[in-house]
Design a protein around this motif. Structure first.
Motif, PDB file in Angstrom:
ATOM      1  N   SER A 171       0.808  -1.218   0.000  1.00 48.09           N
ATOM      2  CA  SER A 171       0.000   0.000   0.000  1.00 48.09           C
ATOM      3  C   SER A 171       0.844   1.273   0.000  1.00 48.09           C
ATOM      4  O   SER A 171       0.305   2.363  -0.109  1.00 48.09           O
ATOM      5  CB  SER A 171      -0.914   0.002   1.227  1.00 48.09           C
ATOM      6  N   VAL A 172       2.169   1.142   0.111  1.00 49.65           N
ATOM      7  CA  VAL A 172       3.051   2.300   0.133  1.00 49.65           C
ATOM      8  C   VAL A 172       2.997   2.988  -1.220  1.00 49.65           C
ATOM      9  O   VAL A 172       3.129   2.359  -2.260  1.00 49.65           O
ATOM     10  CB  VAL A 172       4.498   1.876   0.472  1.00 49.65           C
ATOM     11  N   THR A 173       2.786   4.313  -1.214  1.00 45.88           N
ATOM     12  CA  THR A 173       2.633   5.046  -2.469  1.00 45.88           C
ATOM     13  C   THR A 173       3.857   5.867  -2.850  1.00 45.88           C
ATOM     14  O   THR A 173       3.877   6.455  -3.917  1.00 45.88           O
ATOM     15  CB  THR A 173       1.414   5.989  -2.392  1.00 45.88           C
ATOM     16  N   LEU A 174       4.879   5.920  -2.007  1.00 45.93           N
ATOM     17  CA  LEU A 174       6.089   6.658  -2.361  1.00 45.93           C
ATOM     18  C   LEU A 174       6.801   5.966  -3.516  1.00 45.93           C
ATOM     19  O   LEU A 174       6.648   4.768  -3.723  1.00 45.93           O
ATOM     20  CB  LEU A 174       7.045   6.701  -1.172  1.00 45.93           C
ATOM     21  N   THR A 175       7.608   6.698  -4.244  1.00 44.66           N
ATOM     22  CA  THR A 175       8.456   6.087  -5.253  1.00 44.66           C
ATOM     23  C   THR A 175       9.723   5.638  -4.531  1.00 44.66           C
ATOM     24  O   THR A 175      10.511   6.463  -4.090  1.00 44.66           O
ATOM     25  CB  THR A 175       8.817   7.091  -6.358  1.00 44.66           C
ATOM     26  N   ALA A 179      19.585   0.158   7.085  1.00 40.85           N
ATOM     27  CA  ALA A 179      18.420  -0.044   6.202  1.00 40.85           C
ATOM     28  C   ALA A 179      17.266   0.882   6.595  1.00 40.85           C
ATOM     29  O   ALA A 179      16.675   1.547   5.741  1.00 40.85           O
ATOM     30  CB  ALA A 179      17.973  -1.509   6.248  1.00 40.85           C
ATOM     31  N   MET A 180      16.955   0.946   7.885  1.00 37.16           N
ATOM     32  CA  MET A 180      15.821   1.763   8.316  1.00 37.16           C
ATOM     33  C   MET A 180      16.117   3.245   8.122  1.00 37.16           C
ATOM     34  O   MET A 180      15.246   4.015   7.724  1.00 37.16           O
ATOM     35  CB  MET A 180      15.447   1.466   9.770  1.00 37.16           C
ATOM     36  N   GLY A 181      17.346   3.660   8.381  1.00 36.58           N
ATOM     37  CA  GLY A 181      17.716   5.057   8.144  1.00 36.58           C
ATOM     38  C   GLY A 181      17.568   5.429   6.679  1.00 36.58           C
ATOM     39  O   GLY A 181      17.075   6.512   6.349  1.00 36.58           O
ATOM     40  N   ALA A 237      14.189   8.217   2.656  1.00 38.26           N
ATOM     41  CA  ALA A 237      13.433   8.132   1.409  1.00 38.26           C
ATOM     42  C   ALA A 237      11.962   8.503   1.616  1.00 38.26           C
ATOM     43  O   ALA A 237      11.199   8.562   0.659  1.00 38.26           O
ATOM     44  CB  ALA A 237      13.539   6.725   0.820  1.00 38.26           C
ATOM     45  N   GLY A 238      11.557   8.731   2.872  1.00 38.54           N
ATOM     46  CA  GLY A 238      10.196   9.173   3.148  1.00 38.54           C
ATOM     47  C   GLY A 238       9.277   8.136   3.755  1.00 38.54           C
ATOM     48  O   GLY A 238       8.113   8.409   4.005  1.00 38.54           O
ATOM     49  N   TYR A 239       9.766   6.936   4.015  1.00 40.40           N
ATOM     50  CA  TYR A 239       8.917   5.895   4.594  1.00 40.40           C
ATOM     51  C   TYR A 239       8.793   6.093   6.098  1.00 40.40           C
ATOM     52  O   TYR A 239       9.725   6.537   6.754  1.00 40.40           O
ATOM     53  CB  TYR A 239       9.485   4.509   4.279  1.00 40.40           C
ATOM     54  N   ARG A 240       7.645   5.750   6.642  1.00 41.89           N
ATOM     55  CA  ARG A 240       7.380   5.904   8.064  1.00 41.89           C
ATOM     56  C   ARG A 240       6.635   4.674   8.576  1.00 41.89           C
ATOM     57  O   ARG A 240       6.395   3.731   7.846  1.00 41.89           O
ATOM     58  CB  ARG A 240       6.532   7.168   8.318  1.00 41.89           C
TER      59      ARG A 240
END
Length: 193
Positions: A61-65, A101-103, A108-111
């Motif tokens: 469902s993630v919409t970021l590129t 990886a998480m950083g 990149a904008g993921y939360r």
């Protein structure tokens, strides 16, 4: 040097009634494992020689590129973000693969809510879980039911949820609203004055 990743068979765990393991399909598990094994080969660990690779499977469902990756797979590699441990001559300054990886994902904008599963691997025969610092760092962005697949050097794996790895954890959901904390601080200052 080319490293061949093992095949990660979901038959090693009891699939849920829909054929998934903690909501992860066999294809997703294969790519999650391949990507963390690949990340391990790129780790920078000249001091400990203990290579660690981590991979984050993004929720559909993630919409970021997502940021591009160099490895093409049957499951879109763009749905995976990886990291390897990065050491420093001053040992405490190094960073674990999971936090790298998480950083990368956060930049990149993921939360929170963006991640479906985590994979971690090392070069040892036993299973190696994220360290305590990484568990707390991952807890900031993972739901408590997020599965963390821990692969050994042969590709065998065990899985635990974030909540199982960090029981009674402290996360962002535990903090009271900022207004409530500010009001309590102001009341304490007024009592002292």
């Amino acid at each position: 040097m080319t490293t061949i990743s093992p095949s990660f068979s979901p038959a090693e765990a009891v699939p849920e009634k829909d054929g998934l393991i903690h909501g992860v399909s066999a294809e997703e598990l294969q790519v999650l494992g391949e990507q963390c094994f690949d990340a391990k080969t790129r780790a920078y660990c000249p001091y400990s020689l203990f290579r660690v690779g981590a991979s984050l499977l993004l929720s559909p469902s993630v919409t970021l590129t997502p940021i591009p990756t160099s490895t093409a797979t049957t499951y879109p590699a763009s749905h995976i973000i990886t990291g390897g441990n990065v050491e420093n001559a001053s040992y405490p300054v190094g960073t674990c693969a999971e936090r790298v990886a998480m950083g990368t994902a956060v930049l990149a904008g993921y939360r929170s809510g963006s991640f479906k599963a985590v994979g971690v691997t090392t070069d040892i025969a036993d299973f190696c879980s994220p360290c305590g610092m990484c568990r707390q760092f991952l807890r900031e962005f993972l739901a408590l039911d997020t599965p963390i697949f821990m692969f050994n050097k042969e590709g065998k794996w065990i899985v635990r949820t974030m909540g199982e790895l960090l029981p009674l954890s402290f996360g962002p959901d535990v903090l009271p609203p900022r207004e409530e904390m500010r009001k309590a601080q102001e009341e304490d200052k007024a009592k002292v004055a």
